[in-house]
Design an enzyme around this catalytic site. Sequence first.
Site, PDB file in Angstrom:
ATOM      1  N   CYS A  24      42.170  41.174  21.665  1.00  0.00           N
ATOM      2  CA  CYS A  24      41.022  42.040  21.926  1.00  0.00           C
ATOM      3  C   CYS A  24      40.397  42.568  20.636  1.00  0.00           C
ATOM      4  O   CYS A  24      39.317  43.166  20.676  1.00  0.00           O
ATOM      5  CB  CYS A  24      41.409  43.197  22.857  1.00  0.00           C
ATOM      6  SG  CYS A  24      41.399  42.717  24.598  1.00  0.00           S
ATOM      7  N   HIS A  71      34.754  40.309  29.611  1.00  0.00           N
ATOM      8  CA  HIS A  71      35.581  40.519  30.803  1.00  0.00           C
ATOM      9  C   HIS A  71      34.669  40.592  32.020  1.00  0.00           C
ATOM     10  O   HIS A  71      33.536  41.062  31.926  1.00  0.00           O
ATOM     11  CB  HIS A  71      36.365  41.835  30.717  1.00  0.00           C
ATOM     12  CG  HIS A  71      37.444  41.820  29.703  1.00  0.00           C
ATOM     13  ND1 HIS A  71      38.646  41.168  29.878  1.00  0.00           N
ATOM     14  CD2 HIS A  71      37.509  42.377  28.463  1.00  0.00           C
ATOM     15  CE1 HIS A  71      39.403  41.330  28.817  1.00  0.00           C
ATOM     16  NE2 HIS A  71      38.738  42.059  27.928  1.00  0.00           N
ATOM     17  N   HIS A  81      34.608  39.352  22.896  1.00  0.00           N
ATOM     18  CA  HIS A  81      34.972  38.504  24.041  1.00  0.00           C
ATOM     19  C   HIS A  81      34.557  39.265  25.293  1.00  0.00           C
ATOM     20  O   HIS A  81      34.298  40.465  25.245  1.00  0.00           O
ATOM     21  CB  HIS A  81      36.482  38.218  24.049  1.00  0.00           C
ATOM     22  CG  HIS A  81      37.289  39.454  24.210  1.00  0.00           C
ATOM     23  ND1 HIS A  81      37.607  40.278  23.151  1.00  0.00           N
ATOM     24  CD2 HIS A  81      37.781  40.066  25.307  1.00  0.00           C
ATOM     25  CE1 HIS A  81      38.279  41.313  23.589  1.00  0.00           C
ATOM     26  NE2 HIS A  81      38.401  41.223  24.909  1.00  0.00           N
ATOM     27  N   ASP A 129      26.105  46.146  32.429  1.00  0.00           N
ATOM     28  CA  ASP A 129      26.215  44.755  32.868  1.00  0.00           C
ATOM     29  C   ASP A 129      25.523  43.824  31.871  1.00  0.00           C
ATOM     30  O   ASP A 129      24.387  44.064  31.466  1.00  0.00           O
ATOM     31  CB  ASP A 129      25.585  44.593  34.260  1.00  0.00           C
ATOM     32  CG  ASP A 129      25.882  43.223  34.864  1.00  0.00           C
ATOM     33  OD1 ASP A 129      26.960  42.655  34.573  1.00  0.00           O
ATOM     34  OD2 ASP A 129      25.040  42.734  35.634  1.00  0.00           O
ATOM     35  N   HIS A 130      26.236  42.767  31.461  1.00  0.00           N
ATOM     36  CA  HIS A 130      25.732  41.768  30.517  1.00  0.00           C
ATOM     37  C   HIS A 130      25.372  42.379  29.154  1.00  0.00           C
ATOM     38  O   HIS A 130      24.464  41.894  28.478  1.00  0.00           O
ATOM     39  CB  HIS A 130      24.541  40.998  31.105  1.00  0.00           C
ATOM     40  CG  HIS A 130      24.955  39.999  32.140  1.00  0.00           C
ATOM     41  ND1 HIS A 130      25.379  40.369  33.399  1.00  0.00           N
ATOM     42  CD2 HIS A 130      25.044  38.661  32.099  1.00  0.00           C
ATOM     43  CE1 HIS A 130      25.690  39.289  34.085  1.00  0.00           C
ATOM     44  NE2 HIS A 130      25.515  38.231  33.322  1.00  0.00           N
ATOM     45  N   GLU A 170      40.199  45.343  34.481  1.00  0.00           N
ATOM     46  CA  GLU A 170      39.664  44.515  33.394  1.00  0.00           C
ATOM     47  C   GLU A 170      40.024  43.045  33.637  1.00  0.00           C
ATOM     48  O   GLU A 170      39.278  42.138  33.302  1.00  0.00           O
ATOM     49  CB  GLU A 170      40.250  44.990  32.063  1.00  0.00           C
ATOM     50  CG  GLU A 170      39.571  44.429  30.855  1.00  0.00           C
ATOM     51  CD  GLU A 170      40.060  45.105  29.593  1.00  0.00           C
ATOM     52  OE1 GLU A 170      39.307  45.912  29.019  1.00  0.00           O
ATOM     53  OE2 GLU A 170      41.213  44.846  29.192  1.00  0.00           O
ATOM     54  N   HIS A 228      33.272  43.066  24.635  1.00  0.00           N
ATOM     55  CA  HIS A 228      33.734  44.165  23.812  1.00  0.00           C
ATOM     56  C   HIS A 228      34.677  43.665  22.717  1.00  0.00           C
ATOM     57  O   HIS A 228      35.074  42.507  22.694  1.00  0.00           O
ATOM     58  CB  HIS A 228      34.412  45.267  24.649  1.00  0.00           C
ATOM     59  CG  HIS A 228      35.792  44.938  25.132  1.00  0.00           C
ATOM     60  ND1 HIS A 228      36.623  45.883  25.685  1.00  0.00           N
ATOM     61  CD2 HIS A 228      36.493  43.783  25.150  1.00  0.00           C
ATOM     62  CE1 HIS A 228      37.764  45.325  26.014  1.00  0.00           C
ATOM     63  NE2 HIS A 228      37.718  44.054  25.708  1.00  0.00           N
TER      64      HIS A 228
HETATM   65 NI    NI Z   1      39.304  42.726  26.053  1.00  0.00          NI
END
Ligand code: NI
Length: 135
Positions: A34, A42, A40, A80-81, A125, A15
């Site tokens: 972020c 998580h 990037h 997911d992914h 997170e 995200h």
């Molecule tokens: Ni982040």
Amino acid sequence: MKTTVMRVERFNAAHRLYRKDWSDEQNRKVFGLCANPNYHGHNYKLTVKVTGEIDAETGYVIDLGWLSNLVNNEVLEKFDHQNLNLDTKEFSNLNPTAENIAGVIYDLLRPHLDKKFDLQILLAETDRNIVQFPA
Ligand code: NI
């Protein structure tokens, strides 16, 4: 007496936190790393909490295998992914903060659960940053 059961699932997603209507400088000031333009990832830890009465026949509040399937079908298959900003309709216009992700997950799951259950979402997170919705 009511009892709470929990199912833990994990998903990985990328995200970027930013507002299109803010300058790069303002985004970096508020969202820090972020806000990096190239996204990037998580490793999210999702805990789905269901509260209700224990069924006299089964001894369950809810079948956790059924709950796991629901979370897989409604949440993990979507997120997911994925790149949350680019790949999901839920976050195409909603900043994918842990707070907003937890609220979206709640909205995805709530319609599938009987009204007799209370639902609460915990979303971690990182090991240190955890959100609970509803409060
Ligand atoms: Ni982040």
